[in-house]
Design an enzyme around this catalytic site. Sequence first.
Site, PDB file in Angstrom:
ATOM      1  N   SER A 132      54.882  26.836  -0.617  1.00  6.72           N
ATOM      2  CA  SER A 132      55.034  27.107  -2.046  1.00  6.72           C
ATOM      3  C   SER A 132      55.078  25.764  -2.762  1.00  6.72           C
ATOM      4  O   SER A 132      54.259  24.880  -2.510  1.00  6.72           O
ATOM      5  CB  SER A 132      56.298  27.937  -2.273  1.00  6.72           C
ATOM      6  OG  SER A 132      56.546  28.121  -3.633  1.00  6.72           O
ATOM      7  N   TYR A 146      49.595  27.163 -12.476  1.00  2.00           N
ATOM      8  CA  TYR A 146      49.926  26.790 -11.092  1.00  2.00           C
ATOM      9  C   TYR A 146      51.308  27.332 -10.724  1.00  2.00           C
ATOM     10  O   TYR A 146      51.490  27.949  -9.667  1.00  2.00           O
ATOM     11  CB  TYR A 146      49.879  25.265 -10.941  1.00  2.00           C
ATOM     12  CG  TYR A 146      50.340  24.770  -9.595  1.00  2.00           C
ATOM     13  CD1 TYR A 146      49.607  25.038  -8.442  1.00  2.00           C
ATOM     14  CD2 TYR A 146      51.523  24.038  -9.468  1.00  2.00           C
ATOM     15  CE1 TYR A 146      50.040  24.585  -7.198  1.00  2.00           C
ATOM     16  CE2 TYR A 146      51.953  23.577  -8.232  1.00  2.00           C
ATOM     17  CZ  TYR A 146      51.207  23.857  -7.097  1.00  2.00           C
ATOM     18  OH  TYR A 146      51.639  23.419  -5.863  1.00  2.00           O
ATOM     19  N   LYS A 150      52.575  29.989  -7.753  1.00  2.00           N
ATOM     20  CA  LYS A 150      53.572  29.701  -6.718  1.00  2.00           C
ATOM     21  C   LYS A 150      54.785  30.638  -6.835  1.00  2.00           C
ATOM     22  O   LYS A 150      55.393  30.980  -5.817  1.00  2.00           O
ATOM     23  CB  LYS A 150      53.990  28.229  -6.780  1.00  2.00           C
ATOM     24  CG  LYS A 150      52.877  27.268  -6.359  1.00  2.00           C
ATOM     25  CD  LYS A 150      52.437  27.507  -4.913  1.00  2.00           C
ATOM     26  CE  LYS A 150      51.422  26.487  -4.435  1.00  2.00           C
ATOM     27  NZ  LYS A 150      50.975  26.710  -3.046  1.00  2.00           N
TER      28      LYS A 150
HETATM   29  P1  NDP Z   1      45.335  18.435  -0.790  1.00  2.00           P
HETATM   30  O1  NDP Z   1      44.508  18.490  -2.013  1.00  2.00           O
HETATM   31  O2  NDP Z   1      45.436  17.158  -0.053  1.00  2.00           O
HETATM   32  O3  NDP Z   1      44.886  19.586   0.224  1.00  2.00           O
HETATM   33  C1  NDP Z   1      44.544  20.868  -0.221  1.00  2.00           C
HETATM   34  C2  NDP Z   1      43.848  21.607   0.909  1.00  2.00           C
HETATM   35  O4  NDP Z   1      43.520  22.921   0.460  1.00  2.00           O
HETATM   36  C3  NDP Z   1      42.555  20.917   1.330  1.00  2.00           C
HETATM   37  O5  NDP Z   1      42.480  20.915   2.735  1.00  2.00           O
HETATM   38  C4  NDP Z   1      41.479  21.818   0.752  1.00  2.00           C
HETATM   39  O6  NDP Z   1      40.340  21.810   1.603  1.00  2.00           O
HETATM   40  C5  NDP Z   1      42.173  23.183   0.795  1.00  2.00           C
HETATM   41  N1  NDP Z   1      41.569  24.147  -0.118  1.00  2.00           N
HETATM   42  C6  NDP Z   1      41.578  24.124  -1.467  1.00  2.00           C
HETATM   43  N2  NDP Z   1      40.879  25.154  -1.954  1.00  2.00           N
HETATM   44  C7  NDP Z   1      40.436  25.857  -0.882  1.00  2.00           C
HETATM   45  C8  NDP Z   1      39.653  27.029  -0.734  1.00  2.00           C
HETATM   46  N3  NDP Z   1      39.158  27.715  -1.788  1.00  2.00           N
HETATM   47  N4  NDP Z   1      39.373  27.480   0.527  1.00  2.00           N
HETATM   48  C9  NDP Z   1      39.839  26.802   1.597  1.00  2.00           C
HETATM   49  N5  NDP Z   1      40.589  25.684   1.519  1.00  2.00           N
HETATM   50  C10 NDP Z   1      40.868  25.216   0.295  1.00  2.00           C
HETATM   51  O7  NDP Z   1      46.787  18.919  -1.284  1.00  2.00           O
HETATM   52  P2  NDP Z   1      48.174  19.104  -0.509  1.00  2.00           P
HETATM   53  O8  NDP Z   1      48.029  18.868   0.923  1.00  2.00           O
HETATM   54  O9  NDP Z   1      49.170  18.346  -1.257  1.00  2.00           O
HETATM   55  O10 NDP Z   1      48.421  20.659  -0.811  1.00  2.00           O
HETATM   56  C11 NDP Z   1      48.709  21.608   0.191  1.00  2.00           C
HETATM   57  C12 NDP Z   1      49.635  22.660  -0.371  1.00  2.00           C
HETATM   58  O11 NDP Z   1      50.868  22.047  -0.758  1.00  2.00           O
HETATM   59  C13 NDP Z   1      49.107  23.409  -1.602  1.00  2.00           C
HETATM   60  O12 NDP Z   1      49.382  24.777  -1.468  1.00  2.00           O
HETATM   61  C14 NDP Z   1      49.933  22.795  -2.751  1.00  2.00           C
HETATM   62  O13 NDP Z   1      50.082  23.710  -3.793  1.00  2.00           O
HETATM   63  C15 NDP Z   1      51.244  22.503  -2.038  1.00  2.00           C
HETATM   64  N6  NDP Z   1      52.066  21.494  -2.732  1.00  2.00           N
HETATM   65  C16 NDP Z   1      51.682  20.184  -2.806  1.00  2.00           C
HETATM   66  C17 NDP Z   1      52.485  19.256  -3.470  1.00  2.00           C
HETATM   67  C18 NDP Z   1      52.124  17.804  -3.594  1.00  2.00           C
HETATM   68  O14 NDP Z   1      52.812  17.072  -4.357  1.00  2.00           O
HETATM   69  N7  NDP Z   1      51.125  17.305  -2.879  1.00  2.00           N
HETATM   70  C19 NDP Z   1      53.744  19.661  -4.108  1.00  2.00           C
HETATM   71  C20 NDP Z   1      54.060  21.057  -3.965  1.00  2.00           C
HETATM   72  C21 NDP Z   1      53.240  21.930  -3.287  1.00  2.00           C
HETATM   73  P3  NDP Z   1      38.795  21.863   1.166  1.00  2.00           P
HETATM   74  O15 NDP Z   1      38.698  21.265  -0.209  1.00  2.00           O
HETATM   75  O16 NDP Z   1      38.095  21.071   2.237  1.00  2.00           O
HETATM   76  O17 NDP Z   1      38.461  23.316   1.219  1.00  2.00           O
END
Ligand code: NDP
Length: 271
Positions: A132, A146, A150
């Site tokens: 989340s 967003y 969540k």
């Molecule tokens: P990144 O942008 O580094 O990673 C996001 C991942 O999601 C990528 O691997 C991307 O892969 C994948 N993704 C996005 N859209 C799709 C799709 N339609 N189908 C399949 N894969 C998808 O971000 P984070 O690692 O930071 O984010 C991961 C999670 O953590 C998310 O749910 C985010 O909301 C949550 N989060 C992050 C925070 C932060 O500060 N970083 C804070 C709070 C929560 P690809 O584009 O190759 O498909």
Amino acid sequence: MTQRIALVTGASSGIGKATAELLASNGYYVFAMARRMHRLEQIRSDNIEPICLDVTNAEAIRTAVKHAMTTKGRIDVLVNNAGYGQLGAIECVSMEAAHQQFEVNVFGYARFMQEVLPHMRTQKAGCIINISSILGRISIPGFGWYAASKHAVEALSETLRSEVIKFGINVVVIAPGLIKTEFAAKEFELLETVAHPPAYQKLLTALPRLLAGEPQAPGPEIIAQAVLNAATASFAPMRHALPADSKTAVIARWFLGGRLFNWAIRLKMKI
Ligand code: NDP
């Protein structure tokens, strides 16, 4: 002992990539999923099998889960993590962009949960870990769509936990605060696509200030460790918020009440 099997979505970068690698180095066989196959290929190993998949594609998810069951015979852990943040004032984000936010962040998680649950029920065991956000319990200006997605993840997780606990299935929410990944850069790319009238200028100036701490934020490894702990613990917490700011923001909202909390946020953002 039989090898434990995990599905990790959003494994091409950030939290998902760190999680896939940590689970694999702790003996799990990981199906690592995302759209960018070239990025997934970089983490392929004896214990990490990449699958190219968009979480909005129900058929692709069905095929991936079937593949995991056919080749490995069980699914112990699902880590729903793929997501992104659609920044922009609620008034200005198009309905199409808002729908897409929910398609990925909410229905993407739900599709996976519906596909793995019948297998986990048959196994009488399994763990679903939904990533989340700090914005799963509070919200701030500019992050409305967003945060709504969540909040939906939190509600679905809480409900599902009570529905399936008697089948031996555990549902855990992990709520990260600000983590250094590709996430913030993508948020600002998307913000550029939203047309705001001049009335929202102060908000647009405040948003980069709000995320200015990202370079000093912890890396995704702390969330990966929390996922590993939740996946292996016999009594995992229902919701784990980290780092500390993620927890304190929710406590502050509870302590101050809605009106005072919102005022404090507007004061901090200078909007
Ligand atoms: P990144 O942008 O580094 O990673 C996001 C991942 O999601 C990528 O691997 C991307 O892969 C994948 N993704 C996005 N859209 C799709 C799709 N339609 N189908 C399949 N894969 C998808 O971000 P984070 O690692 O930071 O984010 C991961 C999670 O953590 C998310 O749910 C985010 O909301 C949550 N989060 C992050 C925070 C932060 O500060 N970083 C804070 C709070 C929560 P690809 O584009 O190759 O498909």
